[in-house]
Design a protein around this motif. Structure first.
Motif, PDB file in Angstrom:
ATOM      1  N   UNK A  14       2.418  49.934  12.524  1.00 11.28           N
ATOM      2  CA  UNK A  14       1.007  49.854  12.148  1.00 11.28           C
ATOM      3  C   UNK A  14       0.763  49.970  10.660  1.00 11.28           C
ATOM      4  N   UNK A  15       1.818  49.846   9.851  1.00 12.41           N
ATOM      5  CA  UNK A  15       1.650  50.000   8.406  1.00 12.41           C
ATOM      6  C   UNK A  15       1.243  48.700   7.720  1.00 12.41           C
ATOM      7  N   UNK A  16       1.389  47.570   8.420  1.00 10.64           N
ATOM      8  CA  UNK A  16       0.935  46.289   7.891  1.00 10.64           C
ATOM      9  C   UNK A  16       0.746  45.328   9.053  1.00 10.64           C
ATOM     10  N   UNK A  17       0.096  44.206   8.787  1.00 15.45           N
ATOM     11  CA  UNK A  17      -0.120  43.212   9.836  1.00 15.45           C
ATOM     12  C   UNK A  17       1.121  42.338  10.006  1.00 15.45           C
ATOM     13  N   UNK A  18       1.196  41.662  11.145  1.00 12.55           N
ATOM     14  CA  UNK A  18       2.283  40.716  11.360  1.00 12.55           C
ATOM     15  C   UNK A  18       2.218  39.592  10.331  1.00 12.55           C
ATOM     16  N   UNK A  19       1.005  39.146  10.029  1.00  8.13           N
ATOM     17  CA  UNK A  19       0.838  38.085   9.049  1.00  8.13           C
ATOM     18  C   UNK A  19       1.421  38.462   7.696  1.00  8.13           C
ATOM     19  N   UNK A  24      12.504  31.061  22.338  1.00  8.49           N
ATOM     20  CA  UNK A  24      11.881  30.536  23.559  1.00  8.49           C
ATOM     21  C   UNK A  24      10.395  30.250  23.383  1.00  8.49           C
ATOM     22  N   UNK A  25       9.781  30.797  22.327  1.00  9.22           N
ATOM     23  CA  UNK A  25       8.395  30.456  22.005  1.00  9.22           C
ATOM     24  C   UNK A  25       8.316  29.191  21.154  1.00  9.22           C
ATOM     25  N   UNK A  26       9.479  28.605  20.838  1.00  6.55           N
ATOM     26  CA  UNK A  26       9.493  27.358  20.078  1.00  6.55           C
ATOM     27  C   UNK A  26       9.734  27.504  18.594  1.00  6.55           C
ATOM     28  N   UNK A  27      10.060  28.726  18.146  1.00  9.56           N
ATOM     29  CA  UNK A  27      10.277  28.952  16.723  1.00  9.56           C
ATOM     30  C   UNK A  27      11.735  28.907  16.322  1.00  9.56           C
ATOM     31  N   UNK A  28      11.981  28.993  15.026  1.00  8.11           N
ATOM     32  CA  UNK A  28      13.336  29.029  14.485  1.00  8.11           C
ATOM     33  C   UNK A  28      13.288  29.615  13.088  1.00  8.11           C
ATOM     34  N   UNK A  77       5.168  32.875  14.254  1.00  8.22           N
ATOM     35  CA  UNK A  77       4.108  33.885  14.168  1.00  8.22           C
ATOM     36  C   UNK A  77       3.586  34.259  15.560  1.00  8.22           C
ATOM     37  N   UNK A  78       3.462  33.270  16.439  1.00 13.78           N
ATOM     38  CA  UNK A  78       3.000  33.537  17.801  1.00 13.78           C
ATOM     39  C   UNK A  78       3.969  34.458  18.539  1.00 13.78           C
ATOM     40  N   UNK A  79       5.256  34.183  18.403  1.00 16.02           N
ATOM     41  CA  UNK A  79       6.270  35.001  19.070  1.00 16.02           C
ATOM     42  C   UNK A  79       6.274  36.420  18.526  1.00 16.02           C
ATOM     43  N   UNK A  95      15.427  36.110  20.117  1.00 14.03           N
ATOM     44  CA  UNK A  95      15.452  35.371  21.386  1.00 14.03           C
ATOM     45  C   UNK A  95      14.041  35.021  21.835  1.00 14.03           C
ATOM     46  N   UNK A  96      13.080  35.890  21.540  1.00 13.06           N
ATOM     47  CA  UNK A  96      11.682  35.595  21.866  1.00 13.06           C
ATOM     48  C   UNK A  96      11.178  34.449  20.988  1.00 13.06           C
ATOM     49  N   UNK A  97      11.517  34.496  19.704  1.00 13.60           N
ATOM     50  CA  UNK A  97      11.139  33.415  18.791  1.00 13.60           C
ATOM     51  C   UNK A  97      11.682  32.081  19.298  1.00 13.60           C
TER      52      UNK A  97
END
Length: 456
Positions: free
Chosen positions: A431-436, A222-226, A242-244, A218-220
């Protein structure tokens, strides 16, 4: 550059879709449905073991069976187990179970595969059931591609923001009438540490397509993602997605509950009840538990719509509903049970015997017109109805979608895809890996689905 899609014939895709629903069963030993199916004046009902369903089980013999002469044999299982058993029986059209609890995720897929009995004829012949009283988003979410109804809701929910009014007052904080996620993050920072051991917000981090991925999607949106664009191209590596995800992961890591990577609905409910968090974004159905007699936070909570960023609303839509198996030997009697369990009379029965706060709400407009219900659920009932009625499963974001769904993508493969992606993002929360890194792996997983669906 991506390689061209390797498209399978449609018939192969349909077989693959059915196989995906049955995948959890392959690892087990199953030699066919045990026991005889229903018949005569007997129905077999398979359902999830949540409190409202077990209450229904207690009331059935003394009311439904007494009134109709129809005996109901219940099989009641935890959510994951019941989904596996339902897919096993319905996909094979074994006919052991006449009725089962299905969600608005499964029902359109099951209908597409011919596993469900359409209900339009029953609804038309039963004006007392009052199908038009069922909230429109619920009706739409239980309708198949052919425009026919294949389910009736037992209860429904959306999502909203719950917060401690007393904590906000003590800190001089004000919850906006329609908060944005940026405002919520600022409030979480202010409320963090407002009381000893209290964190600013609780957000699910537990892996699971129906756990972490429900609020995060739901955050994705409303942040414009899909997850996928209208042409089925995977978009988990898009700037908006990625921003969401960075926002969600950052918020829960900075101001969220301890052990967030293992916190789901139950854990956040406990955190809110025990005064360990000042806010919680989750299912509207949680409010009834928080406001129940004996709850330490009863009367101390405020409610706000699901936070937004680029959309007017962002709450999800979910229902546990009744589906009738196409192979049922007793579809007419099955409808009698479904119409009783989802009807106005059953709500009245629960209100009279167990209190109106226990009514399986979120499905009928008339529920919200009952004075007794409005009084007992005054703190959250109107906000819940507004959240459900503003949900848009076919258009939850800022761009066209190839499949319906707000907190999920309405394809069989999403159970596996969503769970695997949630594991990657939960690892980022831990914290085991980055979001990227998490999204790079997730994009590769989603591209496999793109290859199957592009061009359809």
């Amino acid at each position: 550059m991506r390689t061209p899609s390797r498209r399978r014939p449609r018939a192969t895709l349909a077989t693959a879709a059915a196989g995906t629903l049955l995948a959890p069963l392959i690892s087990g030993c199953w030699a066919g449905a045990g026991g005889a199916g229903s018949g005569g004046d007997s129905l077999n009902v398979l359902m999830v073991n949540n409190p409202q369903m077990t209450e229904l089980q207690k009331l059935t013999a003394a009311h439904f069976t007494k009134e109709t002469g129809i005996k109901v044999n219940f099989t009641v299982l935890p959510e994951n187990d019941v989904r596996d058993k339902i897919s096993q029986d319905f996909a094979n059209q074994a006919g052991q179970y006449d009725v089962a609890t299905l969600s608005n995720y499964e029902i359109p897929i099951y209908a597409r595969n011919g596993w469900l009995h359409a209900m339009n004829g029953y609804v038309a012949a039963d004006p007392a059931y009052d199908e038009r009283d069922v909230l429109k988003p619920m009706r739409q979410s239980l309708t198949g591609d052919d425009g026919k109804l294949y389910g009736q809701p037992f209860y429904g929910e959306s999502s909203f923001l719950m917060y401690r009014k007393d904590v906000f007052a003590a800190k001089g904080l004000t919850m906006p009438a329609h908060p944005t996620w940026r405002q919520v993050a600022a409030l979480a920072a202010e409320a963090d540490g407002a009381r000893p051991g209290m964190k600013g917000i609780c957000l699910r981090g537990l892996p699971g397509w129906g756990e972490l991925m429900a609020p995060l999607t739901t955050v994705v949106n409303t942040f414009g993602g899909t997850w996928f664009d209208k042409d089925w191209k995977a978009r988990l590596d898009s700037p908006a997605f990625e921003k969401a995800t960075n926002f969600y992961v950052g918020l829960v890591r900075e101001h969220g509950e301890s052990g967030a990577a293992q916190a789901g609905f139950a854990e956040c409910l406990n955190n809110m009840t025990q005064g360990k968090v000042a806010m919680w974004y989750d299912a509207t159905s949680a409010a009834g538990l928080l406001e129940a007699d004996g709850s330490p936070v009863q009367g101390r909570l405020g409610y706000a719509p699901a936070p937004v960023q680029e959309t007017r609303s962002s709450g999800w839509l979910y229902t546990w509903a009744w589906g009738i198996q196409h192979a049922s030997r007793n579809p007419d009697k099955a409808w009698k049970f479904v119409s009783w369990a989802s009807g106005k009379g059953y709500e009245q029965l629960v209100g009279d015997t167990g209190g109106w706060s226990n009514v399986p709400a979120g499905k009928r407009a008339s529920t919200y017109e009952r004075a007794a219900y409005r009084k007992e659920a005054a703190a959250f009932q109107e906000m819940t109805r507004e959240a459900i009625e503003s949900a848009r499963p076919d258009n939850p974001g800022v761009q066209p979608r190839p499949a319906p769904g707000i907190q999920f993508v309405g394809i069989p493969e999403f159970t596996d895809l969503g769970t695997k992606v949630s594991q990657e993002i939960s690892a980022a929360i831990a914290g085991r890996q980055s979001v990227g890194t998490a999204l790079k792996k997730s994009q590769a997983l989603a591209e496999r689905i793109s290859e199957e669906y592009e061009g359809r």
